[in-house]
Write a protein that holds these residues in place. Structure first.
Motif, PDB file in Angstrom:
ATOM      1  N   GLU A  76       0.767  -1.150  -0.133  1.00 46.12           N
ATOM      2  CA  GLU A  76       0.119  -0.026  -0.120  1.00 46.12           C
ATOM      3  C   GLU A  76       0.822   1.154  -0.121  1.00 46.12           C
ATOM      4  OE1 GLU A  76      -3.934   0.440   2.826  1.00 46.12           O
ATOM      5  OE2 GLU A  76      -2.009   0.427   3.457  1.00 46.12           O
ATOM      6  N   ASP A  77       0.409   2.256  -0.695  1.00 45.44           N
ATOM      7  CA  ASP A  77       1.030   3.714  -0.646  1.00 45.44           C
ATOM      8  C   ASP A  77       0.713   4.428   0.422  1.00 45.44           C
ATOM      9  OD1 ASP A  77       2.777   5.543  -1.473  1.00 45.44           O
ATOM     10  OD2 ASP A  77       1.157   6.559  -2.802  1.00 45.44           O
ATOM     11  N   HIS A  78       1.450   3.869   1.686  1.00 39.99           N
ATOM     12  CA  HIS A  78       1.293   4.584   3.024  1.00 39.99           C
ATOM     13  C   HIS A  78       2.563   4.344   3.619  1.00 39.99           C
ATOM     14  CE1 HIS A  78      -2.789   5.905   2.925  1.00 39.99           C
ATOM     15  NE2 HIS A  78      -3.273   4.546   2.795  1.00 39.99           N
ATOM     16  N   ASP A  79       2.925   5.412   5.002  1.00 40.06           N
ATOM     17  CA  ASP A  79       3.909   4.906   5.789  1.00 40.06           C
ATOM     18  C   ASP A  79       3.865   3.460   6.372  1.00 40.06           C
ATOM     19  OD1 ASP A  79       3.303   5.779   8.713  1.00 40.06           O
ATOM     20  OD2 ASP A  79       1.872   6.466   7.356  1.00 40.06           O
ATOM     21  N   PRO A  80       4.905   3.027   6.943  1.00 37.22           N
ATOM     22  CA  PRO A  80       4.900   1.531   7.360  1.00 37.22           C
ATOM     23  C   PRO A  80       3.966   1.549   8.505  1.00 37.22           C
ATOM     24  CG  PRO A  80       7.246   1.983   6.752  1.00 37.22           C
ATOM     25  CD  PRO A  80       6.268   3.403   6.628  1.00 37.22           C
ATOM     26  N   GLU A  81       3.993   2.416   9.533  1.00 38.51           N
ATOM     27  CA  GLU A  81       3.087   2.161  10.380  1.00 38.51           C
ATOM     28  C   GLU A  81       1.632   2.083  10.159  1.00 38.51           C
ATOM     29  OE1 GLU A  81       3.787   5.038  13.977  1.00 38.51           O
ATOM     30  OE2 GLU A  81       1.630   5.125  14.266  1.00 38.51           O
ATOM     31  N   THR A  82       1.485   2.890   9.253  1.00 35.55           N
ATOM     32  CA  THR A  82      -0.230   3.083   8.620  1.00 35.55           C
ATOM     33  C   THR A  82      -0.452   1.786   8.075  1.00 35.55           C
ATOM     34  OG1 THR A  82      -0.058   5.423   8.234  1.00 35.55           O
ATOM     35  CG2 THR A  82      -1.984   4.192   7.255  1.00 35.55           C
ATOM     36  N   ARG A  83       0.569   1.135   7.342  1.00 39.71           N
ATOM     37  CA  ARG A  83       0.271  -0.060   6.559  1.00 39.71           C
ATOM     38  C   ARG A  83       0.166  -1.240   7.514  1.00 39.71           C
ATOM     39  NH1 ARG A  83       5.331  -1.044   2.830  1.00 39.71           N
ATOM     40  NH2 ARG A  83       6.253   1.033   3.478  1.00 39.71           N
ATOM     41  N   LEU A  84       1.010  -1.271   8.902  1.00 40.45           N
ATOM     42  CA  LEU A  84       0.765  -2.120   9.722  1.00 40.45           C
ATOM     43  C   LEU A  84      -0.648  -2.322  10.529  1.00 40.45           C
ATOM     44  CD1 LEU A  84       1.986  -4.191  11.798  1.00 40.45           C
ATOM     45  CD2 LEU A  84       2.717  -2.333  13.338  1.00 40.45           C
ATOM     46  N   ARG A  85      -1.011  -0.829  10.739  1.00 41.91           N
ATOM     47  CA  ARG A  85      -2.418  -0.587  11.307  1.00 41.91           C
ATOM     48  C   ARG A  85      -3.458  -0.931  10.382  1.00 41.91           C
ATOM     49  NH1 ARG A  85      -2.634   2.853  15.639  1.00 41.91           N
ATOM     50  NH2 ARG A  85      -0.727   4.014  16.027  1.00 41.91           N
ATOM     51  N   HIS A  86      -3.352  -0.825   9.019  1.00 42.93           N
ATOM     52  CA  HIS A  86      -4.341  -1.361   8.086  1.00 42.93           C
ATOM     53  C   HIS A  86      -4.340  -2.727   7.899  1.00 42.93           C
ATOM     54  CE1 HIS A  86      -4.911   2.853   5.728  1.00 42.93           C
ATOM     55  NE2 HIS A  86      -5.033   2.766   7.128  1.00 42.93           N
ATOM     56  N   TRP A  87      -2.990  -3.357   8.003  1.00 46.71           N
ATOM     57  CA  TRP A  87      -3.109  -4.804   7.689  1.00 46.71           C
ATOM     58  C   TRP A  87      -3.359  -5.601   8.904  1.00 46.71           C
ATOM     59  CZ3 TRP A  87      -1.096  -9.510   9.847  1.00 46.71           C
ATOM     60  CH2 TRP A  87      -0.959 -10.499   9.189  1.00 46.71           C
ATOM     61  N   LEU A  88      -3.216  -4.977  10.159  1.00 43.24           N
ATOM     62  CA  LEU A  88      -3.784  -5.737  11.227  1.00 43.24           C
ATOM     63  C   LEU A  88      -5.501  -5.591  11.350  1.00 43.24           C
ATOM     64  CD1 LEU A  88      -1.261  -4.828  14.068  1.00 43.24           C
ATOM     65  CD2 LEU A  88      -1.690  -7.133  13.204  1.00 43.24           C
ATOM     66  N   VAL A 135       7.235  -4.571   8.752  1.00 40.80           N
ATOM     67  CA  VAL A 135       8.101  -4.092   9.842  1.00 40.80           C
ATOM     68  C   VAL A 135       9.573  -3.743   9.305  1.00 40.80           C
ATOM     69  CG1 VAL A 135       9.253  -4.890  12.122  1.00 40.80           C
ATOM     70  CG2 VAL A 135       6.845  -5.479  11.517  1.00 40.80           C
ATOM     71  N   ARG A 136       9.953  -4.547   8.390  1.00 38.71           N
ATOM     72  CA  ARG A 136      11.233  -4.086   7.895  1.00 38.71           C
ATOM     73  C   ARG A 136      11.225  -2.872   7.160  1.00 38.71           C
ATOM     74  NH1 ARG A 136      13.500  -4.426   3.688  1.00 38.71           N
ATOM     75  NH2 ARG A 136      11.910  -5.299   2.407  1.00 38.71           N
ATOM     76  N   ALA A 137      10.402  -2.780   6.358  1.00 37.22           N
ATOM     77  CA  ALA A 137      10.247  -1.147   5.805  1.00 37.22           C
ATOM     78  C   ALA A 137      10.372  -0.100   6.852  1.00 37.22           C
ATOM     79  CB  ALA A 137       8.821  -1.132   4.804  1.00 37.22           C
ATOM     80  N   GLY A 138       9.546  -0.493   8.018  1.00 39.66           N
ATOM     81  CA  GLY A 138       9.494   0.656   9.080  1.00 39.66           C
ATOM     82  C   GLY A 138      10.927   0.894   9.826  1.00 39.66           C
ATOM     83  N   VAL A 139      11.597  -0.390   9.824  1.00 38.06           N
ATOM     84  CA  VAL A 139      12.966  -0.115  10.382  1.00 38.06           C
ATOM     85  C   VAL A 139      13.865   0.530   9.460  1.00 38.06           C
ATOM     86  CG1 VAL A 139      15.061  -1.508  11.122  1.00 38.06           C
ATOM     87  CG2 VAL A 139      12.864  -2.414  11.642  1.00 38.06           C
ATOM     88  N   GLU A 140      13.667   0.406   8.182  1.00 41.15           N
ATOM     89  CA  GLU A 140      14.540   0.974   7.077  1.00 41.15           C
ATOM     90  C   GLU A 140      14.232   2.412   7.083  1.00 41.15           C
ATOM     91  OE1 GLU A 140      14.141  -0.914   3.253  1.00 41.15           O
ATOM     92  OE2 GLU A 140      15.425  -2.376   4.210  1.00 41.15           O
ATOM     93  N   SER A 141      12.814   2.851   7.141  1.00 43.13           N
ATOM     94  CA  SER A 141      12.562   4.168   7.194  1.00 43.13           C
ATOM     95  C   SER A 141      12.598   4.976   8.453  1.00 43.13           C
ATOM     96  CB  SER A 141      10.959   4.450   6.815  1.00 43.13           C
ATOM     97  OG  SER A 141       9.990   4.221   8.301  1.00 43.13           O
ATOM     98  N   GLY A 142      13.045   4.217   9.794  1.00 45.40           N
ATOM     99  CA  GLY A 142      13.440   4.762  11.062  1.00 45.40           C
ATOM    100  C   GLY A 142      12.194   4.879  11.827  1.00 45.40           C
ATOM    101  N   ALA A 143      10.944   4.446  11.194  1.00 43.45           N
ATOM    102  CA  ALA A 143       9.838   4.435  12.019  1.00 43.45           C
ATOM    103  C   ALA A 143       9.805   3.503  13.101  1.00 43.45           C
ATOM    104  CB  ALA A 143       8.494   4.327  11.055  1.00 43.45           C
ATOM    105  N   PHE A 144      10.272   2.385  13.050  1.00 40.52           N
ATOM    106  CA  PHE A 144      10.305   1.257  13.971  1.00 40.52           C
ATOM    107  C   PHE A 144      11.711   1.311  14.466  1.00 40.52           C
ATOM    108  CE2 PHE A 144       6.475  -0.606  11.740  1.00 40.52           C
ATOM    109  CZ  PHE A 144       5.630   0.159  12.545  1.00 40.52           C
TER     110      PHE A 144
END
Lengths: 193, 193
Positions: A76-88, A135-144
Motif C-alpha cells: 500500500e502507498d502509506h508509511d509503514p506504521e499506517t500499513r501495519l495498522r491497516h494490515w492488522l 516491519v522491515r520497511a518501518g525499520v528502514e524508514s526509521g519509524a520502527f
DNA sequence: GGAATGACAGATATTGAAATCTGTCAGCTG
DNA sequence: CAGCTGACAGATTTCAATATCTGTCATTCC
C-alpha cells in the motif's frame, strides 16, 4: 469439452466446499462429493490420494483467500506504521466477517484447520512474512526500532491472536472488542517505535 | 470428630480431584466421588446442588492456586517494570509446569475450565486486577505511560495469551518458546514505557 | 490407452437396546 | 432432628450389531 464435462481438481474442490457447507465437517464424505459431481468416488481418488489430502486442499484454498486480501496492505502507498495498522485491522475485519457472516461454514473450516496442520502453519508463515515485510520497511524508514523484524513480526502476530485465532471467534461478537483491538494495536505500535 | 469422619465440602473436593485424576473428565461421575468417600451419592448432593456446581468448585480451587502463586509478585520489593516481568514469567512458568508435569490432569482441568465459564472469567478478572495494580504503580512512579492502567493490563494479559491460555499448551514444549516469550515481554514493556 | 467404474476388505460411524448416571425425596438412623 | 440413605424417574452413556465409508484395483468404456 464444456466445463461441466471436464473433471478438474478445482471442480472437485468447489463440490467439496458445497458438501461441507451442507453436511458439516463430521458428515461430509468423499462419496458425497462424488455424488454431487455425478461420478464414482474412485474418480475423486484419482485426483486426491486421500480424504485428508482433499480436505487439506480445500482448507488451503480458504486460507489463501485471506492471504490474498491482506497482501495488498503490504505494498500500500502509506508509511509503514499506517500499513501495519491497516494490515492488522484488515486481518481482524476479514476474520470477523467470515465468522459473523456464515458461522456454520466458519465453524466447519475451523475444524478442518484443526486437522490440516501443515496448511495452517504455511498460512501463518505467509502472513508472518507479510508482516515482516512491513516491519522491515518501518525499520528502514526509521519509524520502527527493532533488532530483528522477523521476530518482531511473529510477536505482533501472536499478540493479536485473540483477534484472528478462530478459537476466540465467540469473543469477536462481544461489545467492546473493537476498543480492545485498538488498544492492543496502540500498545504494539508504541513498542515497535 | 476425626477428620475422616466429618464430611466437609473440602473433603468432597479432594475426592473429586482424585476421581478426575483417575477417570478423566468424561468418565468421572458423582457416584464415583461418593464411592471414593464411602457415602451415598445423595450425600454429595447435599453439599453441591448439581454435578456442574461440584465441577465448578473444584475448578475454582485449581485456578485459585495460580492466583495465589502470582499474588506475591504484585507486592514484591522491586520496581514496577521488574514486578511486571516477574509476574508474567511466573504466570508462564506456572502454566508450563502444570501442563508439563501432569499432562493428563492438565488436559482434564482444561476441559473443566471450558465448561466452567464463570469460574474462569472470575479467575481472569482476578489476574487482570493483579496486573492492573502493577501497571498503576508503574504509572505512578513514572516508569510507564498509559492512559488507563486497567485497559493496558487487559491488553498485556491478552497479548500474552499464547503463553498462558491452555489451548496453546502444546506450543509450550517447542524449542524457542522461551525466546518468543522474552521477545513478547520486551515489546510489551517498551510499549508501556 | 488413458480415464472412469464399481466390487471389495478393512476401518469408521450409526443405531437402538441395555446399563448407568443425575437429581429428588420420603423415610431411616444415631 | 440433622444428616444420611437408597429407591426412583428421566436423561445420558455404553455396547454390540449393522450400515456406511475409505482406499485399492482388476475390469470396462470411449
Amino acid at each position: 469439452m464444456a466445463p461441466s464435462e471436464t473433471l478438474t481438481a478445482e471442480r472437485i474442490l468447489e463440490a467439496t466446499e458445497e458438501v461441507l457447507r451442507r453436511h458439516g465437517p463430521a458428515k461430509a464424505t468423499v462419496v458425497d462429493v462424488a455424488r454431487a459431481l455425478g461420478v464414482s468416488h474412485g474418480t475423486v481418488y484419482r485426483h486426491f490420494r486421500t480424504k485428508a489430502t482433499l480436505r487439506e486442499a480445500v482448507t488451503k484454498r480458504w486460507l489463501d483467500r485471506t492471504s490474498q486480501t491482506l497482501a495488498r496492505f503490504v505494498t500500500e502507498d502509506h508509511d509503514p506504521e499506517t500499513r501495519l495498522r491497516h494490515w492488522l485491522a484488515g486481518l481482524f475485519e476479514a476474520k470477523r466477517k467470515k465468522a459473523g457472516g456464515d458461522p456454520e461454514l466458519f465453524a466447519t473450516y475451523s475444524v478442518l484447520a484443526e486437522e490440516a496442520g501443515e496448511a495452517v502453519s504455511d498460512h501463518i508463515d505467509e502472513l508472518t512474512d507479510q508482516l515482516t515485510e512491513i516491519v522491515r520497511a518501518g525499520v528502514e524508514s526509521g519509524a520502527f526500532t527493532v533488532a530483528d523484524p522477523a521476530v518482531a513480526a511473529r510477536v505482533v502476530f501472536q499478540a493479536t491472536g485473540r483477534f484472528h485465532d478462530p478459537s476466540y471467534a465467540r469473543e469477536w461478537l462481544k461489545p467492546g472488542v473493537e476498543g480492545e483491538f485498538e488498544a492492543m494495536v496502540e500498545l504494539l505500535v508504541r513498542g515497535l517505535r
